[in-house]
Design a protein around this motif. Sequence first.
Motif, short mmCIF file in Angstrom:
data_model
loop_
_atom_site.label_atom_id
_atom_site.label_comp_id
_atom_site.label_asym_id
_atom_site.label_seq_id
_atom_site.Cartn_x
_atom_site.Cartn_y
_atom_site.Cartn_z
N SER A 41 65.20 60.97 65.28
CA SER A 41 64.01 61.22 66.02
C SER A 41 62.92 61.01 65.38
N GLU A 88 63.65 62.92 73.29
CA GLU A 88 64.76 63.90 73.23
C GLU A 88 64.39 65.14 73.99
N ASP A 164 66.11 58.54 73.00
CA ASP A 164 66.22 59.67 72.02
C ASP A 164 67.36 60.49 72.74
N GLU A 165 68.76 60.21 72.30
CA GLU A 165 69.73 60.98 72.85
C GLU A 165 69.57 61.19 74.30
MG LIG Z 1 66.67 64.23 67.04
#
Ligand SMILES: [Mg+2]
Length: 239
Positions: A41, A88, A164-165
């Motif tokens: 991140s 995220e 992000d994810e």
């Molecule tokens: Mg992360």
Amino acid sequence: MLKVEGLHVYYGAIHAVKGIDIEIPEGSIVTLIGANGAGKSSTIRAVSGLIKSIKGKILYSPSGASQTDLAGRAPEEIVKLGVAMSPEGRRILPHLTVEENLQLGAFSRNDKDGIERDRDRVYSLFPRLKERSWQKGGTLSGGEQQMLALGRALMCEPKLVMLDEPSLGLAPILVKEVFDIIGEINSLGKTVLLVEQNAFAALKIASYAYILEVGRIVLQGRGEDLLKDPRVKEAYLGG
Ligand SMILES: [Mg+2]
Ligand SMILES: Nc1ncnc2c1ncn2[C@@H]1O[C@H](COP(=O)(O)OP(=O)(O)OP(=O)(O)O)[C@@H](O)[C@H]1O
């Protein structure tokens, strides 16, 4: 399209990213994989201009434009240059509706027709969001909020989308849907930097992958090669 050279990220005394080099060719899907705290991140937040305490070069050169070093530029400026991020977790605005959240993603634009066309495209990628366009973001399910964050990132006419994810916390059936949508986003001509814990799915979709461990790149290669790599199998694919 993006070349990160010798990137360091610091949080006060914490040295989170320790000199990494990453290259993302135009039109590709590149993935960054690594355990919790590896610096994934931090890397994409640095590219987005959200972290000031960095060292190194972030060379951005979309086709048809000259090369710009994004390091030191303001986040709004980076968005305007065509680099979007879906953060995220569920960082959507809970008190605004789905529609308002999407409009916010287009804050840097004033081409009303283009914004409407992109909004419709997001709704066709995510029919579930269309059904819920008047619902407050905060009342969406976790998976729906994730889709909204992804949709919002597409509203600024990005050339490079950093996710992000995006599959974090989703039911398996939705994970598949999200990865299918990432493929569709890519086939719309957008370059994708994907950060994932789901190493298997990420390596399958990505043309190239980097593996981060405590702020350093320890392995890199084509997605399909890393899927077969015993070190990757052992550490990231459950043996
Ligand atoms: Mg992360
Ligand atoms: N705001 C902050 N202040 C201090 N340290 C931070 C901050 N943000 C991140 N860190 C630290 O930097 C390191 C890298 O964090 P980062 O969030 O980039 O990891 P990550 O690879 O995204 O992990 P995860 O998979 O858990 O999301 C971690 O040790 C983390 O504790």
